[in-house]
Design a protein around this motif. Sequence first.
Motif, PDB file in Angstrom:
ATOM      1  N   HIS A  38       0.834  -1.211   0.000  1.00 51.72           N
ATOM      2  CA  HIS A  38       0.000   0.000   0.000  1.00 51.72           C
ATOM      3  C   HIS A  38       0.869   1.262   0.000  1.00 51.72           C
ATOM      4  O   HIS A  38       0.621   2.198  -0.769  1.00 51.72           O
ATOM      5  N   GLU A  39       1.896   1.296   0.850  1.00 49.14           N
ATOM      6  CA  GLU A  39       2.787   2.460   0.909  1.00 49.14           C
ATOM      7  C   GLU A  39       3.491   2.685  -0.423  1.00 49.14           C
ATOM      8  O   GLU A  39       3.596   3.808  -0.908  1.00 49.14           O
ATOM      9  N   ARG A  40       3.960   1.607  -1.010  1.00 53.65           N
ATOM     10  CA  ARG A  40       4.667   1.720  -2.291  1.00 53.65           C
ATOM     11  C   ARG A  40       3.728   2.206  -3.391  1.00 53.65           C
ATOM     12  O   ARG A  40       4.105   3.034  -4.222  1.00 53.65           O
ATOM     13  N   ARG A  41       2.514   1.697  -3.418  1.00 56.44           N
ATOM     14  CA  ARG A  41       1.544   2.109  -4.436  1.00 56.44           C
ATOM     15  C   ARG A  41       1.202   3.579  -4.285  1.00 56.44           C
ATOM     16  O   ARG A  41       1.153   4.323  -5.269  1.00 56.44           O
ATOM     17  N   GLU A  42       0.989   4.033  -3.048  1.00 51.28           N
ATOM     18  CA  GLU A  42       0.677   5.453  -2.830  1.00 51.28           C
ATOM     19  C   GLU A  42       1.825   6.340  -3.292  1.00 51.28           C
ATOM     20  O   GLU A  42       1.605   7.374  -3.905  1.00 51.28           O
ATOM     21  N   LYS A  43       3.047   5.920  -3.006  1.00 50.86           N
ATOM     22  CA  LYS A  43       4.213   6.700  -3.420  1.00 50.86           C
ATOM     23  C   LYS A  43       4.305   6.739  -4.940  1.00 50.86           C
ATOM     24  O   LYS A  43       4.579   7.769  -5.529  1.00 50.86           O
ATOM     25  N   PHE A  44       4.058   5.612  -5.585  1.00 48.57           N
ATOM     26  CA  PHE A  44       4.142   5.516  -7.034  1.00 48.57           C
ATOM     27  C   PHE A  44       3.044   6.330  -7.704  1.00 48.57           C
ATOM     28  O   PHE A  44       3.275   6.968  -8.731  1.00 48.57           O
ATOM     29  N   GLU A  45       1.856   6.340  -7.129  1.00 49.46           N
ATOM     30  CA  GLU A  45       0.722   7.014  -7.757  1.00 49.46           C
ATOM     31  C   GLU A  45       0.623   8.493  -7.411  1.00 49.46           C
ATOM     32  O   GLU A  45      -0.231   9.187  -7.947  1.00 49.46           O
ATOM     33  N   SER A  46       1.479   8.970  -6.522  1.00 50.96           N
ATOM     34  CA  SER A  46       1.395  10.386  -6.174  1.00 50.96           C
ATOM     35  C   SER A  46       1.739  11.207  -7.409  1.00 50.96           C
ATOM     36  O   SER A  46       2.600  10.864  -8.196  1.00 50.96           O
ATOM     37  N   HIS A  47       1.024  12.298  -7.579  1.00 46.02           N
ATOM     38  CA  HIS A  47       1.192  13.112  -8.767  1.00 46.02           C
ATOM     39  C   HIS A  47       2.340  14.094  -8.562  1.00 46.02           C
ATOM     40  O   HIS A  47       2.282  14.948  -7.688  1.00 46.02           O
ATOM     41  N   ALA A  48       3.344  13.950  -9.375  1.00 44.39           N
ATOM     42  CA  ALA A  48       4.488  14.844  -9.294  1.00 44.39           C
ATOM     43  C   ALA A  48       4.253  16.059 -10.189  1.00 44.39           C
ATOM     44  O   ALA A  48       3.553  15.987 -11.187  1.00 44.39           O
ATOM     45  N   LYS A  49       4.873  17.153  -9.813  1.00 41.80           N
ATOM     46  CA  LYS A  49       4.821  18.347 -10.644  1.00 41.80           C
ATOM     47  C   LYS A  49       5.626  18.073 -11.912  1.00 41.80           C
ATOM     48  O   LYS A  49       6.589  17.308 -11.883  1.00 41.80           O
ATOM     49  N   PRO A  50       5.265  18.706 -13.017  1.00 42.12           N
ATOM     50  CA  PRO A  50       6.052  18.502 -14.242  1.00 42.12           C
ATOM     51  C   PRO A  50       7.533  18.823 -14.045  1.00 42.12           C
ATOM     52  O   PRO A  50       8.393  18.129 -14.572  1.00 42.12           O
ATOM     53  N   SER A  51       7.821  19.859 -13.259  1.00 39.62           N
ATOM     54  CA  SER A  51       9.224  20.210 -13.036  1.00 39.62           C
ATOM     55  C   SER A  51       9.963  19.084 -12.317  1.00 39.62           C
ATOM     56  O   SER A  51      11.147  18.840 -12.575  1.00 39.62           O
ATOM     57  N   GLU A  52       9.293  18.371 -11.424  1.00 40.65           N
ATOM     58  CA  GLU A  52       9.927  17.259 -10.721  1.00 40.65           C
ATOM     59  C   GLU A  52      10.212  16.106 -11.687  1.00 40.65           C
ATOM     60  O   GLU A  52      11.239  15.453 -11.591  1.00 40.65           O
ATOM     61  N   ALA A  53       9.296  15.890 -12.620  1.00 41.99           N
ATOM     62  CA  ALA A  53       9.510  14.830 -13.606  1.00 41.99           C
ATOM     63  C   ALA A  53      10.697  15.173 -14.503  1.00 41.99           C
ATOM     64  O   ALA A  53      11.540  14.315 -14.783  1.00 41.99           O
ATOM     65  N   PHE A  54      10.806  16.407 -14.950  1.00 39.22           N
ATOM     66  CA  PHE A  54      11.945  16.815 -15.771  1.00 39.22           C
ATOM     67  C   PHE A  54      13.248  16.656 -14.988  1.00 39.22           C
ATOM     68  O   PHE A  54      14.239  16.169 -15.516  1.00 39.22           O
ATOM     69  N   ARG A  55      13.237  17.068 -13.727  1.00 44.18           N
ATOM     70  CA  ARG A  55      14.439  16.974 -12.907  1.00 44.18           C
ATOM     71  C   ARG A  55      14.843  15.509 -12.721  1.00 44.18           C
ATOM     72  O   ARG A  55      16.020  15.175 -12.729  1.00 44.18           O
ATOM     73  N   ARG A  56      13.859  14.633 -12.591  1.00 43.50           N
ATOM     74  CA  ARG A  56      14.140  13.211 -12.380  1.00 43.50           C
ATOM     75  C   ARG A  56      14.843  12.599 -13.597  1.00 43.50           C
ATOM     76  O   ARG A  56      15.740  11.792 -13.473  1.00 43.50           O
ATOM     77  N   TYR A  57      14.457  13.022 -14.817  1.00 41.76           N
ATOM     78  CA  TYR A  57      15.028  12.425 -16.020  1.00 41.76           C
ATOM     79  C   TYR A  57      16.145  13.246 -16.661  1.00 41.76           C
ATOM     80  O   TYR A  57      16.979  12.706 -17.367  1.00 41.76           O
ATOM     81  N   PHE A  58      16.147  14.576 -16.443  1.00 42.16           N
ATOM     82  CA  PHE A  58      17.120  15.414 -17.123  1.00 42.16           C
ATOM     83  C   PHE A  58      17.967  16.262 -16.185  1.00 42.16           C
ATOM     84  O   PHE A  58      18.746  17.066 -16.634  1.00 42.16           O
ATOM     85  N   GLY A  59      17.808  16.112 -14.900  1.00 44.74           N
ATOM     86  CA  GLY A  59      18.489  16.970 -13.930  1.00 44.74           C
ATOM     87  C   GLY A  59      19.972  16.699 -13.787  1.00 44.74           C
ATOM     88  O   GLY A  59      20.569  15.948 -14.562  1.00 44.74           O
ATOM     89  N   PRO A  60      20.592  17.325 -12.784  1.00 41.04           N
ATOM     90  CA  PRO A  60      22.030  17.207 -12.567  1.00 41.04           C
ATOM     91  C   PRO A  60      22.510  15.763 -12.399  1.00 41.04           C
ATOM     92  O   PRO A  60      23.631  15.440 -12.770  1.00 41.04           O
ATOM     93  N   ASP A  61      21.662  14.890 -11.873  1.00 43.20           N
ATOM     94  CA  ASP A  61      22.056  13.487 -11.704  1.00 43.20           C
ATOM     95  C   ASP A  61      22.234  12.780 -13.043  1.00 43.20           C
ATOM     96  O   ASP A  61      22.818  11.705 -13.117  1.00 43.20           O
ATOM     97  N   HIS A  62      21.700  13.394 -14.120  1.00 41.21           N
ATOM     98  CA  HIS A  62      21.774  12.789 -15.452  1.00 41.21           C
ATOM     99  C   HIS A  62      22.600  13.647 -16.413  1.00 41.21           C
ATOM    100  O   HIS A  62      22.476  13.520 -17.626  1.00 41.21           O
ATOM    101  N   GLY A  63      23.411  14.544 -15.869  1.00 36.74           N
ATOM    102  CA  GLY A  63      24.317  15.329 -16.689  1.00 36.74           C
ATOM    103  C   GLY A  63      23.702  16.518 -17.393  1.00 36.74           C
ATOM    104  O   GLY A  63      24.297  17.065 -18.303  1.00 36.74           O
ATOM    105  N   VAL A  64      22.516  16.924 -17.006  1.00 36.29           N
ATOM    106  CA  VAL A  64      21.871  18.065 -17.646  1.00 36.29           C
ATOM    107  C   VAL A  64      21.625  19.147 -16.607  1.00 36.29           C
ATOM    108  O   VAL A  64      20.997  18.905 -15.587  1.00 36.29           O
ATOM    109  N   GLU A  65      22.170  20.322 -16.856  1.00 37.69           N
ATOM    110  CA  GLU A  65      21.930  21.454 -15.961  1.00 37.69           C
ATOM    111  C   GLU A  65      20.717  22.226 -16.469  1.00 37.69           C
ATOM    112  O   GLU A  65      20.730  22.735 -17.592  1.00 37.69           O
ATOM    113  N   LEU A  66      19.688  22.259 -15.691  1.00 39.21           N
ATOM    114  CA  LEU A  66      18.483  22.997 -16.074  1.00 39.21           C
ATOM    115  C   LEU A  66      18.595  24.425 -15.566  1.00 39.21           C
ATOM    116  O   LEU A  66      18.974  24.649 -14.422  1.00 39.21           O
ATOM    117  N   PRO A  67      18.261  25.413 -16.418  1.00 40.96           N
ATOM    118  CA  PRO A  67      18.342  26.802 -15.958  1.00 40.96           C
ATOM    119  C   PRO A  67      17.273  27.077 -14.907  1.00 40.96           C
ATOM    120  O   PRO A  67      16.198  26.480 -14.923  1.00 40.96           O
TER     121      PRO A  67
END
Length: 85
Positions: A38-67
């Motif tokens: 249940h905890e894992r499902r709630e965490k997975f289904e929580s709605h992230a902001k678009p900026s959080e999604a971009f940061r997750r895939y393109f942020g500093p951890d992935h070699g992309v500096e976002l302005p």
Amino acid sequence: MSSVITVRDVDPGDKSWLKREARHQGVSMEELVRRLIHERREKFESHAKPSEAFRRYFGPDHGVELPLQERHGYRPLVFPEENQP
């Protein structure tokens, strides 16, 4: 409505941890697994902001500096006086 799941080949270390954790929380192993799912499902289904999604895939951890988002200040409109030449 009852569902049954059988999980085979659980690592002995994981099963041992599950028993200890269930005992520590005062619940059955079955109840602990339900809570974990249940905890894992709630965490997975929580709605992230678009900026959080971009940061997750393109942020500093992935070699992309976002302005940083630029903030534009509000400048009130100034209308000319009617009687000026």
